[in-house]
Design an enzyme around this catalytic site. Structure first.
Site, PDB file in Angstrom:
ATOM      1  N   GLY A 182       9.640  43.772 -45.011  1.00 44.26           N
ATOM      2  CA  GLY A 182       8.331  43.924 -44.688  1.00 44.26           C
ATOM      3  C   GLY A 182       8.288  45.113 -43.586  1.00 44.26           C
ATOM      4  O   GLY A 182       9.333  45.165 -43.199  1.00 44.26           O
ATOM      5  N   GLN A 225       4.905  50.418 -37.284  1.00 44.24           N
ATOM      6  CA  GLN A 225       6.277  50.946 -37.285  1.00 44.24           C
ATOM      7  C   GLN A 225       6.466  52.350 -37.686  1.00 44.24           C
ATOM      8  O   GLN A 225       7.544  52.940 -37.333  1.00 44.24           O
ATOM      9  CB  GLN A 225       6.973  50.013 -38.335  1.00 44.24           C
ATOM     10  CG  GLN A 225       7.155  48.624 -37.630  1.00 44.24           C
ATOM     11  CD  GLN A 225       7.973  47.459 -38.632  1.00 44.24           C
ATOM     12  OE1 GLN A 225       7.315  47.168 -39.516  1.00 44.24           O
ATOM     13  NE2 GLN A 225       9.241  47.429 -38.202  1.00 44.24           N
ATOM     14  N   CYS A 247      14.418  42.912 -37.641  1.00 51.91           N
ATOM     15  CA  CYS A 247      13.329  43.726 -37.676  1.00 51.91           C
ATOM     16  C   CYS A 247      13.917  45.260 -37.915  1.00 51.91           C
ATOM     17  O   CYS A 247      14.589  45.618 -36.982  1.00 51.91           O
ATOM     18  CB  CYS A 247      12.703  43.814 -36.350  1.00 51.91           C
ATOM     19  SG  CYS A 247      11.055  44.652 -36.100  1.00 51.91           S
ATOM     20  N   LEU A 248      13.089  46.145 -38.823  1.00 57.64           N
ATOM     21  CA  LEU A 248      13.685  47.493 -38.909  1.00 57.64           C
ATOM     22  C   LEU A 248      13.376  48.431 -37.703  1.00 57.64           C
ATOM     23  O   LEU A 248      13.909  49.428 -37.455  1.00 57.64           O
ATOM     24  CB  LEU A 248      12.736  48.106 -40.139  1.00 57.64           C
ATOM     25  CG  LEU A 248      12.846  47.609 -41.577  1.00 57.64           C
ATOM     26  CD1 LEU A 248      11.982  48.366 -42.498  1.00 57.64           C
ATOM     27  CD2 LEU A 248      14.298  47.629 -41.898  1.00 57.64           C
ATOM     28  N   HIS A 305       5.467  37.971 -38.725  1.00 60.78           N
ATOM     29  CA  HIS A 305       6.090  38.743 -37.974  1.00 60.78           C
ATOM     30  C   HIS A 305       5.426  39.940 -38.066  1.00 60.78           C
ATOM     31  O   HIS A 305       5.380  40.995 -37.250  1.00 60.78           O
ATOM     32  CB  HIS A 305       7.483  39.002 -38.568  1.00 60.78           C
ATOM     33  CG  HIS A 305       8.626  39.705 -38.008  1.00 60.78           C
ATOM     34  ND1 HIS A 305       9.695  39.842 -37.591  1.00 60.78           N
ATOM     35  CD2 HIS A 305       8.487  41.548 -38.121  1.00 60.78           C
ATOM     36  CE1 HIS A 305      10.344  40.906 -37.340  1.00 60.78           C
ATOM     37  NE2 HIS A 305       9.267  41.913 -37.465  1.00 60.78           N
ATOM     38  N   GLU A 306       5.048  40.583 -39.313  1.00 55.77           N
ATOM     39  CA  GLU A 306       4.419  41.680 -39.544  1.00 55.77           C
ATOM     40  C   GLU A 306       3.070  41.943 -38.792  1.00 55.77           C
ATOM     41  O   GLU A 306       2.647  43.053 -38.491  1.00 55.77           O
ATOM     42  CB  GLU A 306       4.165  42.121 -41.237  1.00 55.77           C
ATOM     43  CG  GLU A 306       5.684  42.337 -41.806  1.00 55.77           C
ATOM     44  CD  GLU A 306       6.713  43.307 -41.219  1.00 55.77           C
ATOM     45  OE1 GLU A 306       6.124  44.033 -40.485  1.00 55.77           O
ATOM     46  OE2 GLU A 306       7.808  42.872 -41.529  1.00 55.77           O
ATOM     47  N   HIS A 308       3.394  42.809 -35.543  1.00 57.75           N
ATOM     48  CA  HIS A 308       3.531  44.350 -35.320  1.00 57.75           C
ATOM     49  C   HIS A 308       2.021  44.944 -35.194  1.00 57.75           C
ATOM     50  O   HIS A 308       1.752  45.953 -34.225  1.00 57.75           O
ATOM     51  CB  HIS A 308       4.139  45.235 -36.299  1.00 57.75           C
ATOM     52  CG  HIS A 308       5.650  44.856 -36.338  1.00 57.75           C
ATOM     53  ND1 HIS A 308       6.495  45.578 -35.245  1.00 57.75           N
ATOM     54  CD2 HIS A 308       6.410  44.484 -37.088  1.00 57.75           C
ATOM     55  CE1 HIS A 308       7.710  45.347 -35.639  1.00 57.75           C
ATOM     56  NE2 HIS A 308       7.925  44.625 -36.893  1.00 57.75           N
TER      57      HIS A 308
HETATM   58 NI    NI Z   1       9.561  44.008 -37.531  1.00 61.58          NI
END
Ligand code: NI
Length: 182
Positions: free
Chosen positions: A61, A66, A107-108, A149-150, A153
């Protein structure tokens, strides 16, 4: 993580670009994204870039936040074969079951760290697609976790906000050390 922007041509002939993923504790990750109102071709190009960036980074995701674009857009692919992209524009959710699921989230924007976080197991997503069409779907398990989670963000929230300050500070100093070394 991605200091060089790579340009290449996809199979459909669209020019796509890998975008740089912001990393914690970058304060831009704390920006609250604004709703999308323009569903034109620039949105389509942005979504292509987001998908390309997510797949290239091995993520399931990615939120526009991000990549330093502060609009309410998510791309997700929780399929095993990595061939079922889902796009959510202006997504919101309601909890449809009080049962929670503990999941080891990564998480990226916080590379190399996994933390067990408890979130509602089943949610109903209300969203628009890339063309502005409204839809809703019930999500459970990993899709429910990922979408929550997204959406966090988009609200400037990170998974480290759910853990102790001690753990968060440890992750922060490790990532800052790594970022300085680049
Ligand atoms: Ni993330």
């Amino acid at each position: 993580m991605y200091p060089i922007k790579l340009l290449h041509t996809s199979t459909t002939g669209t020019l796509m670009a890998l975008r740089t993923i912001l990393e914690f504790p970058d304060l831009r990750l704390r920006t609250i994204a604004t709703p999308v109102t323009d569903f034109g071709s620039s949105l389509e190009a942005l979504i292509d870039d987001m998908l390309e960036t997510m797949y290239s980074a091995g993520g399931i995701g990615l939120a526009a936040t991000q990549i330093d674009v502060h609009q309410r857009i998510l791309v997700i692919d929780v399929s095993e074969d990595r061939n079922t992209p889902q796009v959510f524009v202006n997504p919101t959710f309601t909890i449809s079951d009080q049962e929670n699921l503990d999941y080891d989230e990564g998480c990226l924007s916080i590379p190399g760290f996994y933390e067990t976080i408890s979130r509602p197991k089943t949610v109903v997503i209300h969203s628009q697609d890339q063309h502005g069409k409204h839809f809703h779907l019930e999500a459970n398990g990993i899709l429910a976790v990922c979408i929550q989670h997204e959406i966090d963000h988009l609200d400037g929230k990170l998974m480290v906000d759910y853990i102790s300050r001690l753990k968060r500070d440890r992750i922060r100093s490790k990532l800052e050390k790594k970022q300085k070394a680049l």
